[in-house]
Write a protein that holds these residues in place. Structure first.
Motif, PDB file in Angstrom:
ATOM      1  N   PHE A 196      34.338  30.444  34.739  1.00  0.00           N
ATOM      2  CA  PHE A 196      34.318  32.160  35.074  1.00  0.00           C
ATOM      3  C   PHE A 196      33.095  32.302  35.438  1.00  0.00           C
ATOM      4  O   PHE A 196      33.195  33.999  35.826  1.00  0.00           O
ATOM      5  N   ARG A 197      31.911  32.335  34.578  1.00  0.00           N
ATOM      6  CA  ARG A 197      30.815  33.138  34.916  1.00  0.00           C
ATOM      7  C   ARG A 197      30.647  33.056  36.083  1.00  0.00           C
ATOM      8  O   ARG A 197      30.287  34.029  36.601  1.00  0.00           O
ATOM      9  N   ALA A 198      30.639  32.034  37.338  1.00  0.00           N
ATOM     10  CA  ALA A 198      30.465  31.096  37.987  1.00  0.00           C
ATOM     11  C   ALA A 198      31.040  32.012  39.204  1.00  0.00           C
ATOM     12  O   ALA A 198      30.424  32.822  40.615  1.00  0.00           O
TER      13      ALA A 198
ATOM     14  N   LYS B  82      31.073  35.834  39.125  1.00  0.00           N
ATOM     15  CA  LYS B  82      29.588  36.001  40.218  1.00  0.00           C
ATOM     16  C   LYS B  82      29.759  36.299  41.423  1.00  0.00           C
ATOM     17  O   LYS B  82      30.106  36.948  41.963  1.00  0.00           O
ATOM     18  N   GLN B  83      31.022  35.358  41.779  1.00  0.00           N
ATOM     19  CA  GLN B  83      31.201  35.269  43.382  1.00  0.00           C
ATOM     20  C   GLN B  83      32.378  36.688  44.069  1.00  0.00           C
ATOM     21  O   GLN B  83      31.805  36.973  44.632  1.00  0.00           O
TER      22      GLN B  83
ATOM     23  N   ILE C 237      33.424  41.972  45.856  1.00  0.00           N
ATOM     24  CA  ILE C 237      33.504  43.535  46.013  1.00  0.00           C
ATOM     25  C   ILE C 237      32.578  44.092  46.413  1.00  0.00           C
ATOM     26  O   ILE C 237      32.745  45.265  47.421  1.00  0.00           O
ATOM     27  N   ALA C 238      30.812  43.906  46.048  1.00  0.00           N
ATOM     28  CA  ALA C 238      30.145  44.369  46.825  1.00  0.00           C
ATOM     29  C   ALA C 238      29.956  44.259  47.940  1.00  0.00           C
ATOM     30  O   ALA C 238      29.339  45.393  48.223  1.00  0.00           O
ATOM     31  N   ASP C 239      30.636  43.229  48.317  1.00  0.00           N
ATOM     32  CA  ASP C 239      29.609  43.186  50.518  1.00  0.00           C
ATOM     33  C   ASP C 239      30.965  43.628  50.553  1.00  0.00           C
ATOM     34  O   ASP C 239      31.035  44.014  51.592  1.00  0.00           O
TER      35      ASP C 239
ATOM     36  N   ILE D 264      41.264  29.920  47.080  1.00  0.00           N
ATOM     37  CA  ILE D 264      42.352  30.563  47.196  1.00  0.00           C
ATOM     38  C   ILE D 264      41.468  32.219  47.520  1.00  0.00           C
ATOM     39  O   ILE D 264      41.753  32.758  47.896  1.00  0.00           O
ATOM     40  N   GLN D 265      39.932  32.018  46.950  1.00  0.00           N
ATOM     41  CA  GLN D 265      38.926  33.467  47.809  1.00  0.00           C
ATOM     42  C   GLN D 265      39.015  32.687  49.167  1.00  0.00           C
ATOM     43  O   GLN D 265      39.080  33.555  49.722  1.00  0.00           O
ATOM     44  N   ALA D 266      38.839  32.213  50.159  1.00  0.00           N
ATOM     45  CA  ALA D 266      39.365  32.195  51.104  1.00  0.00           C
ATOM     46  C   ALA D 266      40.683  32.100  51.671  1.00  0.00           C
ATOM     47  O   ALA D 266      40.798  32.772  52.375  1.00  0.00           O
TER      48      ALA D 266
END
Length: 480
Positions: A6-8, A11-12, A17-19, A56-58
């Motif tokens: 979850f931590r890793a 952070k991604q 979201i910031a990007d 999933i993120q992709a």
């Protein structure tokens, strides 16, 4: 998912979201897809086995992002704003991480007491009356939307009128043609028949509800044996941000014992600025309930709508059902608020966290600065449109919304409205801007709502240049 995973991955996601927010201008404002496009990119069944997070993120980038309309884009001028900000997003993350269930004080003491504090803070910032505070006879509660607030306010009004468990065929509710559709939906859900939803005339120039016509309708209903139950006044209508004369409407309500609900969903937060508190004239004296949405224009992401009542008793009595499995010493003591009794669902999220973080991060000064900047940018757009003889600007624009109409010389009204609709389609298909429309006096009008924290003067000017360019392209031979 382990804590380390979850931590890793967390952070991604935060970096993603910031990007996204930093590069949001690279996206088309409105999603360039057709119905069914996103569904077609997804498998017909859920996976049998778990998949790695990277895949999933992709797929967020590959499948989801092409179908997202970007409400935080500086070129988003449609509807009303739906603000999101860093502090609000982080507050939402904390709320999800804690997973608190704040239905009772017992199940979420911090959830309940923080909510009581922040709605009191907000009432003070808006200049609302002291008796609407949670330490007075009234109080505030965070709902998911102004639509839900309208429903619970109507249920409370029905209770006060003695009609919650009685037949409601005699109950009447009063709106205008400019009132948000959520009030009509609330009446339908609450069992008030459509035939008992009264439409009060509006002033043809200001589009504000006419108190004298309300008086006529209420008096006629009383004479016919009906039970006038609620009037919905609006501060900042959805179409044009018209403002109903709340004080004069409140006098009619008081004479006949009718509940006055004030819908200030969009415009109410503008009262953080002392120079705009005139919008609430009459509300403190007469309103039985009042709603405004920090999730529209106050930098707090959806959902976060605050409802205040002058007297909590009819609201709580109407909505309180206490089965044995919810009994606990704190509730039995009568010393705590159980917010389950202030809303339709039993369960509730820890929404107060994000509003608290927004108010602390920006402070009153920062919130006022945001509202004032949007008002100033809307004024700039109005000046640009007003200086172009190809457009008519509707003069009422005290907030972040400007309504204007292109002029199509020598064109019949119906054809002119079709041309305006085509202009809107071209603008929105460009991907650079997104506007919406309404009708005023039967004519199609364009709405330009400034509200994104990312929007600056350069975006307003660029948007107007695009409006003019598309308009001139549709009118060959028109010069600047």
């Amino acid at each position: 998912m382990s804590a380390e995973q979850f931590r890793a991955y967390g952070k991604q996601v935060v970096d993603w979201i910031a990007d996204y927010l930093a590069g949001i201008e690279s996206y088309p404002v409105r999603a360039p897809v057709h119905p069914g496009d996103i569904r077609a990119r997804l498998p017909s069944s859920a996976p049998e086995h778990g998949e790695p997070w990277d895949r999933i993120q992709a797929d967020v980038d590959r499948v989801i992002m092409p179908g997202v309309t970007h409400w935080q884009h500086p070129g988003f001028f449609a509807y009303f704003p739906a603000n999101a900000s860093g502090p609000a997003i982080l507050g939402e993350l904390l709320s999800a991480g804690l997973g608190a269930q704040g239905m009772l004080w017992e199940t979420g003491p911090a959830c309940t007491e923080l909510e009581s504090v922040v709605v009191d803070w907000l009432a003070e910032l808006l200049g609302l009356p002291a008796w609407w505070r949670t330490d007075g006879p009234g109080g505030g509660v965070i709902q998911d939307s102004a639509s839900s607030a309208a429903l619970v306010a109507l249920v409370a009004a029905l209770w006060r009128a003695g009609r919650v468990d009685a037949g409601r065929t005699a109950c009447t509710v009063y709106v205008s043609a400019q009132t948000h559709s959520s009030m009509a939906k609330a009446a339908r859900i609450a069992g008030v028949t459509t035939s008992n939803l009264r439409t009060v005339d509006v002033d043809p120039d200001t589009l504000a509800m006419r108190p004298e016509h309300l008086e006529e309708l209420v008096a006629a209903d009383v004479a016919a044996g009906a039970v006038p139950t609620m009037v919905c006044a609006t501060i900042g209508t959805t179409s044009t941000t018209a403002i109903d004369p709340v004080g004069a409407l409140g006098e009619v309500c008081r004479r006949h014992g009718v509940w006055l609900h004030v819908d200030a969903a969009y415009a109410g937060v503008a009262a953080v600025c002392p120079e705009l508190r005139w919008i609430n004239d009459g509300a403190a004296e007469y309103a039985d309930s009042y709603v405004t949405d920090p999730h529209k224009w106050l930098l707090t992401n959806f959902d976060c709508s605050v409802l205040w009542v002058a007297d909590r008793e009819p609201l709580v009595e109407a909505l309180s059902i206490l089965p044995e499995y919810l009994r606990n010493p704190a509730t039995d003591s009568g010393e705590v608020i159980d917010y389950r009794d202030w809303q339709v669902p039993l369960g509730r999220r820890f929404r107060a966290l994000k509003l608290w973080m927004v108010m602390r991060w920006y402070g009153a000064e920062g919130l006022r600065s945001h509202v004032r900047r949007c008002v100033e940018l809307a004024g700039e757009l109005a000046r640009l449109a007003g200086s172009d003889d190809g457009f008519t600007v509707y003069e009422h624009h005290p907030f972040g919304l400007v309504c204007f109409r292109p002029i199509w010389p020598g064109t019949a009204e119906a054809a002119a409205d079709e041309a305006t609709a085509e202009l809107l389609r071209r603008l929105n298909d460009s991907g650079a801007v997104y506007l919406s429309h309404t009708t005023v006096a039967g004519r199609t009008v364009l709405r330009f709502a400034v509200g994104s924290p990312a929007t600056g003067s350069e975006h307003v000017r660029a948007a107007w240049q695009r409006v003019v360019a598309e308009y001139r392209a549709m009118r060959p031979g028109v010069s600047g």
